[in-house]
Design a protein around this motif. Structure first.
Motif, PDB file in Angstrom:
ATOM      1  N   SER A  86       0.851  -1.197   0.000  1.00 34.15           N
ATOM      2  CA  SER A  86       0.000   0.000   0.000  1.00 34.15           C
ATOM      3  C   SER A  86       0.884   1.243   0.000  1.00 34.15           C
ATOM      4  CB  SER A  86      -0.902   0.012   1.238  1.00 34.15           C
ATOM      5  OG  SER A  86      -0.126   0.199   2.402  1.00 34.15           O
ATOM      6  N   GLY A  87       0.249   2.394  -0.167  1.00 32.55           N
ATOM      7  CA  GLY A  87       0.975   3.650  -0.061  1.00 32.55           C
ATOM      8  C   GLY A  87       1.454   3.899   1.360  1.00 32.55           C
ATOM      9  N   VAL A  88       0.682   3.485   2.342  1.00 39.76           N
ATOM     10  CA  VAL A  88       1.079   3.650   3.744  1.00 39.76           C
ATOM     11  C   VAL A  88       2.355   2.868   4.028  1.00 39.76           C
ATOM     12  CG1 VAL A  88       0.407   3.194   6.133  1.00 39.76           C
ATOM     13  CG2 VAL A  88      -1.258   4.144   4.543  1.00 39.76           C
ATOM     14  N   ALA A  89       2.481   1.675   3.456  1.00 40.38           N
ATOM     15  CA  ALA A  89       3.694   0.875   3.651  1.00 40.38           C
ATOM     16  C   ALA A  89       4.923   1.603   3.087  1.00 40.38           C
ATOM     17  CB  ALA A  89       3.532  -0.496   3.009  1.00 40.38           C
ATOM     18  N   ALA A  90       4.757   2.283   1.956  1.00 45.33           N
ATOM     19  CA  ALA A  90       5.865   3.063   1.382  1.00 45.33           C
ATOM     20  C   ALA A  90       6.242   4.217   2.313  1.00 45.33           C
ATOM     21  CB  ALA A  90       5.491   3.590   0.000  1.00 45.33           C
ATOM     22  N   LEU A  91       5.237   4.892   2.876  1.00 40.97           N
ATOM     23  CA  LEU A  91       5.513   5.976   3.828  1.00 40.97           C
ATOM     24  C   LEU A  91       6.283   5.459   5.032  1.00 40.97           C
ATOM     25  CD1 LEU A  91       2.102   7.887   3.843  1.00 40.97           C
ATOM     26  CD2 LEU A  91       4.241   8.632   2.783  1.00 40.97           C
ATOM     27  N   ARG A  92       5.886   4.299   5.535  1.00 41.24           N
ATOM     28  CA  ARG A  92       6.564   3.717   6.705  1.00 41.24           C
ATOM     29  C   ARG A  92       8.013   3.362   6.413  1.00 41.24           C
ATOM     30  NH1 ARG A  92       1.444   0.080   8.222  1.00 41.24           N
ATOM     31  NH2 ARG A  92       0.328   1.642   9.457  1.00 41.24           N
ATOM     32  N   ASP A  93       8.318   3.126   5.122  1.00 40.12           N
ATOM     33  CA  ASP A  93       9.684   2.781   4.732  1.00 40.12           C
ATOM     34  C   ASP A  93      10.510   4.020   4.386  1.00 40.12           C
ATOM     35  OD1 ASP A  93      11.704   0.852   4.290  1.00 40.12           O
ATOM     36  OD2 ASP A  93      11.299   0.865   2.131  1.00 40.12           O
ATOM     37  N   GLY A  94       9.969   5.200   4.613  1.00 38.63           N
ATOM     38  CA  GLY A  94      10.748   6.415   4.414  1.00 38.63           C
ATOM     39  C   GLY A  94      10.486   7.170   3.129  1.00 38.63           C
ATOM     40  N   TRP A  95       9.596   6.674   2.274  1.00 44.66           N
ATOM     41  CA  TRP A  95       9.252   7.414   1.065  1.00 44.66           C
ATOM     42  C   TRP A  95       8.391   8.607   1.439  1.00 44.66           C
ATOM     43  CZ3 TRP A  95      11.135   6.378  -3.747  1.00 44.66           C
ATOM     44  CH2 TRP A  95      11.781   5.155  -3.920  1.00 44.66           C
ATOM     45  N   ARG A  96       8.607   9.719   0.751  1.00 46.58           N
ATOM     46  CA  ARG A  96       7.831  10.939   0.985  1.00 46.58           C
ATOM     47  C   ARG A  96       6.828  11.098  -0.141  1.00 46.58           C
ATOM     48  NH1 ARG A  96      12.042  15.676   2.089  1.00 46.58           N
ATOM     49  NH2 ARG A  96      12.031  15.588  -0.174  1.00 46.58           N
ATOM     50  N   LEU A  97       5.567  11.317   0.222  1.00 44.15           N
ATOM     51  CA  LEU A  97       4.518  11.531  -0.770  1.00 44.15           C
ATOM     52  C   LEU A  97       4.673  12.934  -1.342  1.00 44.15           C
ATOM     53  CD1 LEU A  97       1.928  10.528  -2.157  1.00 44.15           C
ATOM     54  CD2 LEU A  97       0.667  11.534  -0.247  1.00 44.15           C
ATOM     55  N   ILE A  98       4.782  13.037  -2.668  1.00 37.74           N
ATOM     56  CA  ILE A  98       4.942  14.355  -3.279  1.00 37.74           C
ATOM     57  C   ILE A  98       3.775  14.729  -4.189  1.00 37.74           C
ATOM     58  CG2 ILE A  98       7.443  14.436  -3.081  1.00 37.74           C
ATOM     59  CD1 ILE A  98       7.642  13.591  -6.008  1.00 37.74           C
ATOM     60  N   GLN A  99       2.956  13.755  -4.604  1.00 35.69           N
ATOM     61  CA  GLN A  99       1.817  14.097  -5.443  1.00 35.69           C
ATOM     62  C   GLN A  99       0.792  12.979  -5.417  1.00 35.69           C
ATOM     63  OE1 GLN A  99       2.719  15.297  -9.467  1.00 35.69           O
ATOM     64  NE2 GLN A  99       0.698  14.774 -10.182  1.00 35.69           N
ATOM     65  N   ALA A 100      -0.465  13.357  -5.370  1.00 37.57           N
ATOM     66  CA  ALA A 100      -1.584  12.429  -5.525  1.00 37.57           C
ATOM     67  C   ALA A 100      -2.454  12.949  -6.653  1.00 37.57           C
ATOM     68  CB  ALA A 100      -2.385  12.344  -4.227  1.00 37.57           C
ATOM     69  N   SER A 101      -3.020  12.043  -7.425  1.00 37.44           N
ATOM     70  CA  SER A 101      -3.846  12.493  -8.546  1.00 37.44           C
ATOM     71  C   SER A 101      -5.131  13.120  -8.045  1.00 37.44           C
ATOM     72  CB  SER A 101      -4.135  11.338  -9.500  1.00 37.44           C
ATOM     73  OG  SER A 101      -4.694  10.253  -8.802  1.00 37.44           O
ATOM     74  N   GLN A 102      -5.604  14.057  -8.797  1.00 35.81           N
ATOM     75  CA  GLN A 102      -6.820  14.781  -8.468  1.00 35.81           C
ATOM     76  C   GLN A 102      -8.020  13.845  -8.598  1.00 35.81           C
ATOM     77  OE1 GLN A 102      -7.395  18.048 -11.122  1.00 35.81           O
ATOM     78  NE2 GLN A 102      -8.350  19.295  -9.561  1.00 35.81           N
ATOM     79  N   LEU A 103      -8.942  13.908  -7.643  1.00 32.78           N
ATOM     80  CA  LEU A 103     -10.145  13.073  -7.702  1.00 32.78           C
ATOM     81  C   LEU A 103     -11.211  13.782  -8.516  1.00 32.78           C
ATOM     82  CD1 LEU A 103     -10.293  11.812  -4.034  1.00 32.78           C
ATOM     83  CD2 LEU A 103      -9.420  10.640  -6.050  1.00 32.78           C
ATOM     84  N   ILE A 104     -11.397  13.310  -9.740  1.00 28.71           N
ATOM     85  CA  ILE A 104     -12.366  13.905 -10.649  1.00 28.71           C
ATOM     86  C   ILE A 104     -13.412  12.838 -10.975  1.00 28.71           C
ATOM     87  CG2 ILE A 104     -12.726  14.974 -12.903  1.00 28.71           C
ATOM     88  CD1 ILE A 104      -9.754  15.808 -12.808  1.00 28.71           C
ATOM     89  N   PRO A 105     -14.662  13.064 -10.653  1.00 36.04           N
ATOM     90  CA  PRO A 105     -15.681  12.060 -10.967  1.00 36.04           C
ATOM     91  C   PRO A 105     -15.913  11.973 -12.476  1.00 36.04           C
ATOM     92  CG  PRO A 105     -16.706  14.028 -10.061  1.00 36.04           C
ATOM     93  CD  PRO A 105     -15.221  14.236  -9.979  1.00 36.04           C
ATOM     94  N   PRO A 106     -16.226  10.774 -12.973  1.00 37.54           N
ATOM     95  CA  PRO A 106     -16.490  10.644 -14.407  1.00 37.54           C
ATOM     96  C   PRO A 106     -17.779  11.369 -14.784  1.00 37.54           C
ATOM     97  CG  PRO A 106     -17.033   8.610 -13.264  1.00 37.54           C
ATOM     98  CD  PRO A 106     -16.390   9.520 -12.248  1.00 37.54           C
ATOM     99  N   GLY A 107     -17.823  11.818 -16.011  1.00 35.01           N
ATOM    100  CA  GLY A 107     -19.041  12.456 -16.510  1.00 35.01           C
ATOM    101  C   GLY A 107     -20.142  11.427 -16.719  1.00 35.01           C
TER     102      GLY A 107
END
Length: 90
Positions: free
Chosen positions: A46-67
């Motif tokens: 998961s992304g949380v596991a990466a954070l726990r291993d020292g990775w820094r989150l620098i970008q998350a994609s924008q949540l855009i609902p489908p048309g």
């Protein structure tokens, strides 16, 4: 001197605790090939596991609902998260 490593995780949903469905990694340190990830197993569950291993989150994609009418169209992977590590190379 520090160099950047980048990890891109594509998750099952928008939460960082979601399962990893796809990934890519890029190593700017010169210690390995520029792109890695030849394994069939994701580097983290998961992304949380990466954070726990020292990775820094620098970008998350924008949540855009489908048309309307586009709910099942195939397109980009929308739950993409970019992480980085700065590694000392000497």
């Amino acid at each position: 001197m520090k160099r950047q490593q980048v990890l891109v995780l594509y998750l099952a949903h928008s939460g960082l605790d979601a399962a990893v469905l796809g990934w890519a990694s890029y190593d700017g340190t010169g210690l390995t090939n520029p792109t890695t990830g030849d394994s069939d197993e994701p580097p983290y569950d998961s992304g949380v596991a990466a954070l726990r291993d020292g990775w820094r989150l620098i970008q998350a994609s924008q949540l855009i609902p489908p048309g309307k009418g586009e709910e099942y169209d195939v397109s980009f992977l929308k739950h993409e998260f970019w992480f980085e590590k700065l590694v000392d190379v000497g």
